[in-house]
Design a protein around this motif. Structure first.
Motif, PDB file in Angstrom:
ATOM      1  N   GLU A 189       0.835  -1.207   0.000  1.00  0.00           N
ATOM      2  CA  GLU A 189       0.000   0.000   0.000  1.00  0.00           C
ATOM      3  C   GLU A 189       0.867   1.254   0.000  1.00  0.00           C
ATOM      4  O   GLU A 189       0.564   2.236  -0.688  1.00  0.00           O
ATOM      5  N   VAL A 190       1.954   1.217   0.756  1.00  0.00           N
ATOM      6  CA  VAL A 190       2.852   2.372   0.825  1.00  0.00           C
ATOM      7  C   VAL A 190       3.655   2.497  -0.464  1.00  0.00           C
ATOM      8  O   VAL A 190       3.827   3.605  -1.001  1.00  0.00           O
ATOM      9  N   ARG A 191       4.131   1.381  -0.992  1.00  0.00           N
ATOM     10  CA  ARG A 191       4.890   1.435  -2.245  1.00  0.00           C
ATOM     11  C   ARG A 191       4.025   1.970  -3.375  1.00  0.00           C
ATOM     12  O   ARG A 191       4.482   2.750  -4.220  1.00  0.00           O
ATOM     13  N   ALA A 192       2.746   1.538  -3.411  1.00  0.00           N
ATOM     14  CA  ALA A 192       1.843   2.018  -4.463  1.00  0.00           C
ATOM     15  C   ALA A 192       1.599   3.520  -4.324  1.00  0.00           C
ATOM     16  O   ALA A 192       1.595   4.255  -5.317  1.00  0.00           O
ATOM     17  N   ALA A 193       1.408   3.984  -3.106  1.00  0.00           N
ATOM     18  CA  ALA A 193       1.192   5.421  -2.885  1.00  0.00           C
ATOM     19  C   ALA A 193       2.429   6.213  -3.268  1.00  0.00           C
ATOM     20  O   ALA A 193       2.336   7.300  -3.857  1.00  0.00           O
ATOM     21  N   ALA A 194       3.602   5.667  -2.946  1.00  0.00           N
ATOM     22  CA  ALA A 194       4.845   6.345  -3.320  1.00  0.00           C
ATOM     23  C   ALA A 194       5.006   6.383  -4.837  1.00  0.00           C
ATOM     24  O   ALA A 194       5.436   7.394  -5.405  1.00  0.00           O
ATOM     25  N   ALA A 195       4.643   5.276  -5.491  1.00  0.00           N
ATOM     26  CA  ALA A 195       4.731   5.247  -6.959  1.00  0.00           C
ATOM     27  C   ALA A 195       3.834   6.316  -7.572  1.00  0.00           C
ATOM     28  O   ALA A 195       4.233   7.042  -8.490  1.00  0.00           O
ATOM     29  N   LYS A 196       2.617   6.452  -7.060  1.00  0.00           N
ATOM     30  CA  LYS A 196       1.712   7.477  -7.587  1.00  0.00           C
ATOM     31  C   LYS A 196       2.232   8.884  -7.287  1.00  0.00           C
ATOM     32  O   LYS A 196       2.109   9.790  -8.121  1.00  0.00           O
ATOM     33  N   ALA A 197       2.803   9.060  -6.103  1.00  0.00           N
ATOM     34  CA  ALA A 197       3.361  10.375  -5.764  1.00  0.00           C
ATOM     35  C   ALA A 197       4.477  10.748  -6.729  1.00  0.00           C
ATOM     36  O   ALA A 197       4.616  11.918  -7.112  1.00  0.00           O
ATOM     37  N   LEU A 198       5.270   9.769  -7.150  1.00  0.00           N
ATOM     38  CA  LEU A 198       6.370  10.048  -8.079  1.00  0.00           C
ATOM     39  C   LEU A 198       5.866  10.522  -9.432  1.00  0.00           C
ATOM     40  O   LEU A 198       6.605  11.161 -10.180  1.00  0.00           O
TER      41      LEU A 198
END
Length: 300
Positions: free
Chosen positions: A195-204
């Motif tokens: 969940e955190v990796r996906a949110a970070a990917a979207k933030a990028l």
């Protein structure tokens, strides 16, 4: 003031009437001794009434600029045993005229408030922090540097993955400086929870033009080894967002790397072929397409 507060308390069935009462309270705010209002904040037990009173109290900061107004809010939140009322005190900071995260950071006694709240045991308090950052970012289309960097810093502090993910999605990081962007890349590469990796990917996908090339390499490099589908989907979304029509050759190279993602890649390629001028238009078209697919699954 007493009669208006009681009218607000009794007006639970009518949000419109409650809004009217709040406007009346604001109209007499400057005429009331501040200690009279604060005394009501201190003793109020009903979270809904406290929400109105505490937001009214914070409005005094906009009128006077007195830091003591916010210091009292932070202090009461620390003393409040009921998590619903703690969350109310956090949410009341949305009434500040400028981003509360930046205002609090300037005070010795308040600078760590958000960091304490983001670790609170109560989900409603953590959710209030995420909501505050989202509200602050939204006032300038997500382009407050301080807000963006605070959201990233808090995401790194948060132990709850849902809270960290919410913070990463609270603000665009377009205005964030390189250290903050590097922190998001680190979370994208190494966070334990998908969940955190996906949110970070979207933030990028929201980085500045100066960070785009390095970010694109990080996204494409991770795609083949990322085990979680939700993260791979987030990677594809951010590649499309960063590149728009220029993302097509990048996406084509990713076809066949992970077979279960090829259909999603094709969807992005189809959407990008229309040469959208903005990300919002592209996202709208994708949401429309997905809605139609849910309505008519057999026709796809």
């Amino acid at each position: 003031m007493d009669s208006l507060v009681e009218e607000y308390r009794q007006g639970k069935a009518s949000p419109a009437y409650r809004r009217y009462v709040v406007e009346q309270l604001r109209g007499i705010l400057e005429k009331q001794p501040p200690e009279q209002l604060w005394a009501k904040v201190e003793v109020e037990q009903d979270p809904e009434v406290l929400e109105a009173l505490s937001a009214l109290w914070v409005t005094r900061f906009n009128l006077t600029g007195e830091r003591g107004v916010l210091e009292r809010v932070v202090d009461k939140a620390a003393r409040e045993s009921d998590p619903r009322r703690r969350a109310v005190m956090v949410r009341s900071l949305r009434a500040t005229g400028e981003p509360a995260s930046e205002v609090l950071a300037r005070g010795e006694s308040t600078r760590h408030a958000y960091r304490d709240w983001v670790k609170d045991a109560a989900p409603e308090v953590r959710e209030a922090v995420v909501g505050n950052l989202r509200d602050e970012a939204g006032r300038n289309f997500g382009r407050f540097q301080g807000v963006a960097e605070e959201a990233v810093a808090l995401a790194r502090e948060a132990s709850d993955p849902g809270t960290a993910a919410g913070l990463l999605g609270a603000s665009s990081i377009e205005a964030a400086r390189t250290p903050a962007v590097d922190s998001v890349r680190e979370l994208f590469q190494s966070a334990e929870h998908a969940e955190v990796r996906a949110a970070a990917a979207k933030a990028l996908g929201t980085v500045s033009a100066e960070e785009a090339e390095r970010t694109m390499r990080a996204l494409t490099g991770r795609f083949a080894t990322e085990p979680a589908r939700e993260v791979r989907s987030a990677i594809l979304e951010s590649i499309a967002r960063l590149g728009l029509s220029n993302a097509e050759p990048v996406l084509r190279k990713l076809k066949g790397v992970n077979g279960e993602m090829d259909e999603e890649i094709d969807t992005w390629l189809t959407l990008l072929s229309s040469r959208p001028q903005t990300w919002n238009l592209l996202l709208r078209d994708k949401e429309t397409r997905e809605h139609q697919r849910r309505l008519h699954p057999l026709s796809q």
